[in-house]
Write a protein that holds these residues in place. Structure first.
Motif, PDB file in Angstrom:
ATOM      1  N   ALA A  74       1.507 -14.852   1.203  1.00 42.49           N
ATOM      2  CA  ALA A  74       2.838 -14.257   1.290  1.00 42.49           C
ATOM      3  C   ALA A  74       3.436 -14.793   2.580  1.00 42.49           C
ATOM      4  CB  ALA A  74       2.748 -12.741   1.297  1.00 42.49           C
ATOM      5  N   VAL A  75       4.310 -15.782   2.456  1.00 37.10           N
ATOM      6  CA  VAL A  75       4.814 -16.525   3.605  1.00 37.10           C
ATOM      7  C   VAL A  75       6.340 -16.504   3.578  1.00 37.10           C
ATOM      8  CG1 VAL A  75       4.809 -18.785   4.740  1.00 37.10           C
ATOM      9  CG2 VAL A  75       2.819 -18.065   3.428  1.00 37.10           C
ATOM     10  N   ASP A  76       6.932 -16.259   4.725  1.00 37.03           N
ATOM     11  CA  ASP A  76       8.389 -16.376   4.843  1.00 37.03           C
ATOM     12  C   ASP A  76       8.700 -17.761   5.373  1.00 37.03           C
ATOM     13  OD1 ASP A  76       8.959 -13.806   3.927  1.00 37.03           O
ATOM     14  OD2 ASP A  76       8.634 -12.952   5.918  1.00 37.03           O
ATOM     15  N   THR A  77       9.459 -18.526   4.596  1.00 35.01           N
ATOM     16  CA  THR A  77       9.861 -19.876   4.991  1.00 35.01           C
ATOM     17  C   THR A  77      11.355 -19.895   5.244  1.00 35.01           C
ATOM     18  OG1 THR A  77      10.357 -20.652   2.753  1.00 35.01           O
ATOM     19  CG2 THR A  77       8.053 -20.817   3.485  1.00 35.01           C
ATOM     20  N   GLN A  78      11.854 -21.013   5.756  1.00 36.40           N
ATOM     21  CA  GLN A  78      13.291 -21.145   5.981  1.00 36.40           C
ATOM     22  C   GLN A  78      14.063 -21.065   4.670  1.00 36.40           C
ATOM     23  OE1 GLN A  78      13.847 -24.710   8.260  1.00 36.40           O
ATOM     24  NE2 GLN A  78      13.536 -23.623  10.190  1.00 36.40           N
ATOM     25  N   ALA A  79      13.417 -21.461   3.574  1.00 30.17           N
ATOM     26  CA  ALA A  79      14.068 -21.409   2.261  1.00 30.17           C
ATOM     27  C   ALA A  79      13.981 -20.022   1.640  1.00 30.17           C
ATOM     28  CB  ALA A  79      13.431 -22.439   1.337  1.00 30.17           C
TER      29      ALA A  79
END
Length: 182
Positions: A74-79
């Motif tokens: 579960a990763v928050d990316t710029q996209a």
């Protein structure tokens, strides 16, 4: 029974199930370290349920899907946020022909390409931004490496001169870097 009492009982039962699973794993592998983990890095992830079980994910996986090898993140990316999981039975993995796995792994096997992936994950998406990297001597080298990564599915190019990591590749890429650094 009051709802609070019921949730307390359920939480304690879950904690006991985790402890039984941990002790069972220790009994099955008596030579393993007492905590079940050879080394916990500074970035070790604690059990979100609050128990002290260092193998909480593995124990829960073993309870829910024995024999499955899984990667998840579960990763928050710029996209935007990426929530991803993928699992296969170990038996099926061992029966599979591994020769077709060489190409995507090979694409990441060059220092310039792995650095390109890192930079794209960190926010550099245009060829102009990527040309500023130290590992590349020319635009020809950049395009060569980008073609390799796009061909292997690690990058996509939705428009000319712009690159991104597909959501389905974010967690596998991070897992591979985790494997390489362990």
């Amino acid at each position: 029974m009051e709802p609070d009492d019921q949730s307390t009982i359920e939480r304690r039962l879950a904690d006991l199930e985790h402890e039984v699973a941990r002790l069972s794993a220790l009994a099955a592998h008596p030579d393993a370290p007492a905590d079940g983990v050879e080394s916990e890095g500074a970035d070790a992830v604690p059990d979100p349920a609050g128990s002290d079980d260092p193998l909480w994910f593995v124990n829960e996986l073993g309870r829910r899907a024995p024999g499955v090898v899984m990667m998840a993140g579960a990763v928050d990316t710029q996209a935007g946020p990426v929530r991803w999981q993928y699992g296969l039975h170990a038996e099926g993995l061992l029966a599979h022909d591994w020769s077709d796995l060489a190409r995507p792994l090979e694409a990441l096997g060059h220092p310039a390409r792995i650095e390109l992936m890192r930079q794209v994950m960190r926010g550099a998406h245009t060829t102009a931004e990527l040309l500023q990297l130290e590992h590349l001597a020319s635009s020809g080298q950049l395009y060569h490496h980008l073609r390799q990564l796009v061909s292997a599915g690690w990058l996509v190019s939705p428009r000319r001169g712009f690159y991104g990591v597909p959501a389905a590749r974010v967690v596998p890429l991070l897992v591979l870097t985790m494997i390489a650094s362990s």
